[in-house]
Design an enzyme around this catalytic site. Structure first.
Site, PDB file in Angstrom:
ATOM      1  CG  MET A   1      -1.630   1.321   1.440  1.00 47.24           C
ATOM      2  SD  MET A   1      -2.740   1.567   2.845  1.00 47.24           S
ATOM      3  CE  MET A   1      -3.878   0.055   2.325  1.00 47.24           C
ATOM      4  N   PRO A   2       1.170   1.557  -1.134  1.00 46.75           N
ATOM      5  CG  PRO A   2       2.164   2.118  -3.255  1.00 46.75           C
ATOM      6  CD  PRO A   2       1.418   0.766  -2.435  1.00 46.75           C
ATOM      7  CG  LEU A   3       0.718   8.549   1.070  1.00 44.76           C
ATOM      8  CD1 LEU A   3      -0.787   8.748   0.348  1.00 44.76           C
ATOM      9  CD2 LEU A   3       0.622   8.874   2.593  1.00 44.76           C
TER      10      LEU A   3
END
Length: 135
Positions: A1-3
């Site tokens: 889950m990259p931001l």
């Protein structure tokens, strides 16, 4: 889950900003295997004088910088990260950004550093994320 945070000049039109965000996301999907629906991005336009950079640090010619900051769970191999940088630069070049203007940083953290909503640490329950050695 990259931001993903993308900071760029406000002189870049909205359609180009979206194309840049799309190119970064496509690189994350292709290089490290994040799910296509795992997309969380913040695109912030700035007055050109708010983006400060050296025009040729490390022998890279820069004119109109695009900063890409990616926060993601630790555990990806160096080869995946290097491929990610190449893909981001290639994808952004396709939409009119000079490769030398693409500046990427990764910040890595642990599974328990994320809450995707409802006050829960969903990644702790999953115990792994795409592309890490945990899988």
């Amino acid at each position: 889950m990259p931001l993903v945070r993308i900071d760029l000049a406000s002189t870049r039109p909205p359609a180009m900003r979206r194309a840049i965000a799309d190119g970064v996301h496509r690189a994350l999907v292709d290089a490290i295997g994040i799910p296509a629906e795992d997309r969380f991005q913040i695109v912030t336009p700035h007055a050109p004088d708010e983006l400060i950079f050296h025009p040729d640090y490390l022998d890279v010619a820069r004119e109109d910088i695009v900063y890409v900051q990616i926060t993601l769970v630790t555990g990806r191999r160096r080869e995946l990260k290097l491929d990610l940088y190449r893909r981001i630069a290639a994808n952004l070049t396709e939409v009119g950004v000079r490769a030398g203007d693409v500046f990427v940083t990764l910040t890595e953290n642990a599974l328990d550093s994320w809450s995707a909503g409802n006050g829960q640490a969903q990644l702790v329950d999953l115990q792994s994320v795409a592309g890490t050695g945990d899988q």
